[in-house]
Design a protein around this motif. Sequence first.
Motif, mmCIF file in Angstrom:
data_model
loop_
_atom_site.group_PDB
_atom_site.id
_atom_site.type_symbol
_atom_site.label_atom_id
_atom_site.label_comp_id
_atom_site.label_asym_id
_atom_site.label_seq_id
_atom_site.Cartn_x
_atom_site.Cartn_y
_atom_site.Cartn_z
ATOM 1 N N GLU A 3 -0.409 4.062 0.758
ATOM 2 C CA GLU A 3 -1.364 4.286 -0.308
ATOM 3 C C GLU A 3 -2.540 5.090 0.219
ATOM 4 O O GLU A 3 -3.049 4.844 1.315
ATOM 5 C CB GLU A 3 -1.867 2.953 -0.863
ATOM 6 C CG GLU A 3 -2.805 3.113 -2.058
ATOM 7 C CD GLU A 3 -3.291 1.772 -2.581
ATOM 8 O OE1 GLU A 3 -3.816 1.760 -3.703
ATOM 9 O OE2 GLU A 3 -3.155 0.769 -1.878
ATOM 10 N N ALA A 4 -2.995 6.062 -0.561
ATOM 11 C CA ALA A 4 -4.149 6.861 -0.177
ATOM 12 C C ALA A 4 -5.414 6.040 -0.357
ATOM 13 O O ALA A 4 -5.631 5.442 -1.411
ATOM 14 C CB ALA A 4 -4.229 8.127 -1.047
ATOM 15 N N PRO A 5 -6.288 5.986 0.661
ATOM 16 C CA PRO A 5 -7.502 5.172 0.538
ATOM 17 C C PRO A 5 -8.512 5.795 -0.408
ATOM 18 O O PRO A 5 -8.637 7.015 -0.499
ATOM 19 C CB PRO A 5 -8.051 5.139 1.968
ATOM 20 C CG PRO A 5 -7.544 6.407 2.586
ATOM 21 C CD PRO A 5 -6.203 6.657 1.954
ATOM 22 N N ILE A 11 -14.797 3.822 6.275
ATOM 23 C CA ILE A 11 -13.598 3.084 6.672
ATOM 24 C C ILE A 11 -13.589 2.985 8.184
ATOM 25 O O ILE A 11 -13.874 3.957 8.891
ATOM 26 C CB ILE A 11 -12.323 3.776 6.160
ATOM 27 C CG1 ILE A 11 -12.204 3.628 4.646
ATOM 28 C CG2 ILE A 11 -11.078 3.190 6.829
ATOM 29 C CD1 ILE A 11 -10.966 4.240 4.059
ATOM 30 N N ARG A 12 -13.260 1.793 8.711
ATOM 31 C CA ARG A 12 -13.254 1.550 10.145
ATOM 32 C C ARG A 12 -11.895 1.012 10.574
ATOM 33 O O ARG A 12 -11.313 0.183 9.889
ATOM 34 C CB ARG A 12 -14.322 0.515 10.538
ATOM 35 C CG ARG A 12 -15.750 0.959 10.254
ATOM 36 C CD ARG A 12 -16.710 -0.206 10.460
ATOM 37 N NE ARG A 12 -18.093 0.234 10.404
ATOM 38 C CZ ARG A 12 -18.953 0.126 11.403
ATOM 39 N NH1 ARG A 12 -18.579 -0.458 12.534
ATOM 40 N NH2 ARG A 12 -20.192 0.560 11.285
ATOM 41 N N TRP A 13 -11.414 1.500 11.726
ATOM 42 C CA TRP A 13 -10.208 0.958 12.338
ATOM 43 C C TRP A 13 -10.493 0.668 13.806
ATOM 44 O O TRP A 13 -11.034 1.526 14.524
ATOM 45 C CB TRP A 13 -9.043 1.945 12.248
ATOM 46 C CG TRP A 13 -8.512 2.189 10.880
ATOM 47 C CD1 TRP A 13 -7.702 1.377 10.145
ATOM 48 C CD2 TRP A 13 -8.727 3.356 10.071
ATOM 49 N NE1 TRP A 13 -7.402 1.951 8.939
ATOM 50 C CE2 TRP A 13 -8.018 3.173 8.861
ATOM 51 C CE3 TRP A 13 -9.448 4.540 10.258
ATOM 52 C CZ2 TRP A 13 -8.014 4.118 7.846
ATOM 53 C CZ3 TRP A 13 -9.444 5.479 9.251
ATOM 54 C CH2 TRP A 13 -8.736 5.266 8.061
ATOM 55 N N ARG A 360 1.158 -0.095 11.543
ATOM 56 C CA ARG A 360 -0.229 -0.419 11.914
ATOM 57 C C ARG A 360 -1.040 -0.865 10.717
ATOM 58 O O ARG A 360 -1.953 -1.689 10.836
ATOM 59 C CB ARG A 360 -0.907 0.797 12.568
ATOM 60 C CG ARG A 360 -0.386 1.164 13.926
ATOM 61 C CD ARG A 360 -1.364 2.059 14.671
ATOM 62 N NE ARG A 360 -1.761 3.230 13.918
ATOM 63 C CZ ARG A 360 -1.128 4.389 13.927
ATOM 64 N NH1 ARG A 360 -0.012 4.515 14.637
ATOM 65 N NH2 ARG A 360 -1.575 5.416 13.240
ATOM 66 N N MET A 361 -0.730 -0.315 9.541
ATOM 67 C CA MET A 361 -1.511 -0.614 8.346
ATOM 68 C C MET A 361 -0.867 -1.685 7.458
ATOM 69 O O MET A 361 -1.302 -1.904 6.332
ATOM 70 C CB MET A 361 -1.698 0.672 7.525
ATOM 71 C CG MET A 361 -2.480 1.734 8.252
ATOM 72 S SD MET A 361 -4.172 1.195 8.584
ATOM 73 C CE MET A 361 -4.599 2.254 9.961
ATOM 74 N N ALA A 362 0.170 -2.357 7.966
ATOM 75 C CA ALA A 362 0.910 -3.319 7.148
ATOM 76 C C ALA A 362 0.018 -4.437 6.615
ATOM 77 O O ALA A 362 0.213 -4.926 5.492
ATOM 78 C CB ALA A 362 2.062 -3.911 7.958
ATOM 79 N N ALA A 363 -0.987 -4.845 7.387
ATOM 80 C CA ALA A 363 -1.848 -5.952 6.971
ATOM 81 C C ALA A 363 -2.692 -5.619 5.746
ATOM 82 O O ALA A 363 -3.183 -6.526 5.061
ATOM 83 C CB ALA A 363 -2.753 -6.377 8.129
ATOM 84 N N THR A 364 -2.851 -4.335 5.432
ATOM 85 C CA THR A 364 -3.652 -3.949 4.270
ATOM 86 C C THR A 364 -2.917 -4.178 2.958
ATOM 87 O O THR A 364 -3.539 -4.201 1.892
ATOM 88 C CB THR A 364 -4.047 -2.461 4.352
ATOM 89 O OG1 THR A 364 -2.857 -1.653 4.242
ATOM 90 C CG2 THR A 364 -4.740 -2.157 5.667
ATOM 91 N N PRO A 414 4.338 -2.338 -4.511
ATOM 92 C CA PRO A 414 4.128 -0.900 -4.310
ATOM 93 C C PRO A 414 5.321 -0.049 -4.738
ATOM 94 O O PRO A 414 5.154 1.076 -5.208
ATOM 95 C CB PRO A 414 3.878 -0.786 -2.803
ATOM 96 C CG PRO A 414 3.363 -2.127 -2.399
ATOM 97 C CD PRO A 414 4.100 -3.096 -3.269
ATOM 98 N N TYR A 415 6.531 -0.568 -4.581
ATOM 99 C CA TYR A 415 7.744 0.154 -4.973
ATOM 100 C C TYR A 415 7.724 0.436 -6.474
ATOM 101 O O TYR A 415 7.959 1.567 -6.920
ATOM 102 C CB TYR A 415 8.953 -0.695 -4.591
ATOM 103 C CG TYR A 415 10.303 -0.097 -4.941
ATOM 104 C CD1 TYR A 415 11.009 0.634 -3.994
ATOM 105 C CD2 TYR A 415 10.878 -0.293 -6.193
ATOM 106 C CE1 TYR A 415 12.262 1.167 -4.288
ATOM 107 C CE2 TYR A 415 12.123 0.244 -6.498
ATOM 108 C CZ TYR A 415 12.814 0.964 -5.548
ATOM 109 O OH TYR A 415 14.038 1.485 -5.848
ATOM 110 N N ALA A 416 7.439 -0.591 -7.259
ATOM 111 C CA ALA A 416 7.440 -0.433 -8.713
ATOM 112 C C ALA A 416 6.312 0.479 -9.171
ATOM 113 O O ALA A 416 6.490 1.318 -10.058
ATOM 114 C CB ALA A 416 7.330 -1.800 -9.385
ATOM 115 N N GLU A 417 5.140 0.335 -8.560
ATOM 116 C CA GLU A 417 4.006 1.160 -8.981
ATOM 117 C C GLU A 417 4.221 2.628 -8.636
ATOM 118 O O GLU A 417 4.026 3.517 -9.473
ATOM 119 C CB GLU A 417 2.723 0.662 -8.313
ATOM 120 C CG GLU A 417 1.509 1.509 -8.690
ATOM 121 C CD GLU A 417 0.275 1.164 -7.883
ATOM 122 O OE1 GLU A 417 -0.547 2.063 -7.672
ATOM 123 O OE2 GLU A 417 0.147 -0.005 -7.463
#
Length: 442
Positions: A3-5, A11-13, A360-364, A414-417
């Motif tokens: 997903e595009a932020p 934003i911090r990583w 890496r971004m799975a937790a979001t 996310p798949y359906a959207e």
Amino acid sequence: MSEAPVLEWEIRWDITDSERIRIILATAAALGSPALLRRGSASSPLRLETLELESGVLHWSGLTVDPGTDAWEVEVFGHGCVYRMLLSGEPAEPGTWVTPLPRQLLQLRRRAHRRAPAPPDLRLRLPLPGWLGRERDAVDVSLHGMALRLGAGERLSPGRVLQPIELRTAAGEVLSLRGEVRHVSDRADGELQCGLLVTPLTSVDTERWQALVARALHPTTCTDGARVEEQWRLFIDSGYFNLAGRSVEDFESRRRSFIELGRRAGSMGSVLTEVVWPSERGVEATLSTMKPYRSVWMVHQLARRQDATRFERLKGQMLRDLYAHCVEHAQRDPGFRWFAAYVESTVPFTYRSHVGFAERMAATGRTLLLPMRMIDVECGDAPASSVPGLELGPATEEERRLLVERIALTRPAPYAEALDLHLDTLDLAGRDAGVAGGGPGA
């Protein structure tokens, strides 16, 4: 799929993976990325010269202060972001510094759209009393912003709206923009710099502004469709047409439609762009992105000549430039929410760019990885006779509702959207596809 932020401020990583830290800082050293050293009120520009991979030692230059052995905060400017770290080391010669690799980087992103230096000789005029006829230099540009240098004694207040701003390029093109003053700040040379939020006034202005910004952001790539014949040749020479047991002959029937579409792609930016990376030899690599659904942009048709890397200034530059152009093209779309691809994860670059990032971004909760299997489906003429017991026709309202409910139970949200598989987005009747034709492997 990711997903595009939506950026509201920052934003911090946190980056703690040692190999990724090495790659980031090695890239910064190779690119000569600017950096800043600071502690309290003291600060100094500096530059990362080299990274010794075996020992993990960083060599810095350009310091105007003596860092001693104290810990200092260092900011290295990356691709549309800043990497912040805490370092301590030892001065070597005057103006130099030697430090170990940091154990942690903080990646900060404060802008939704990257900025680039303005093209040479880009001039603008502001609609202000007493300023008529005065031309100002543009400093940098982005999709929705521009900075300009103010003259001695000139002042502008944040919040002020300027319309029309006249922008004139070196080629003689004139654009009209609406500008809102967002900030006025001091420059290192003592002059003032004004940051503007800009909006083109007409559709023609929008096309010209987006093209101007794209050229500034992506000087190594092209999207005008002028090299589409070379692009097709690249698919042959790179072996792209031989993937999955196919051959060049299997795609020859699609050549004409691909060429015709490619020549029009430069004017179809709302649904498609085909990016090429040319050298003096011709097109070395290509990547395309299209908008198949309401909020999705999908990259496809990545190909590169086997010996193309000899034209790179930095290892990996070619693929990075292609991906950056495709992503930032999608960012022009206000409806952009998801970035998708069908990938072969055994390719190292593809794995890092798609699978590694999504993991890496799975937790979001804003990424999705699903295994898939490609199959061939013939889409020719319908069979002469229908199958007994089956009725073929548009889905009824009840059938559509049952389908959406089933998908919601068996697939992630996310798949359906992303694939428009909600009840309010499922019906494509009346929608203008906006594009006809296709390409190899489309």
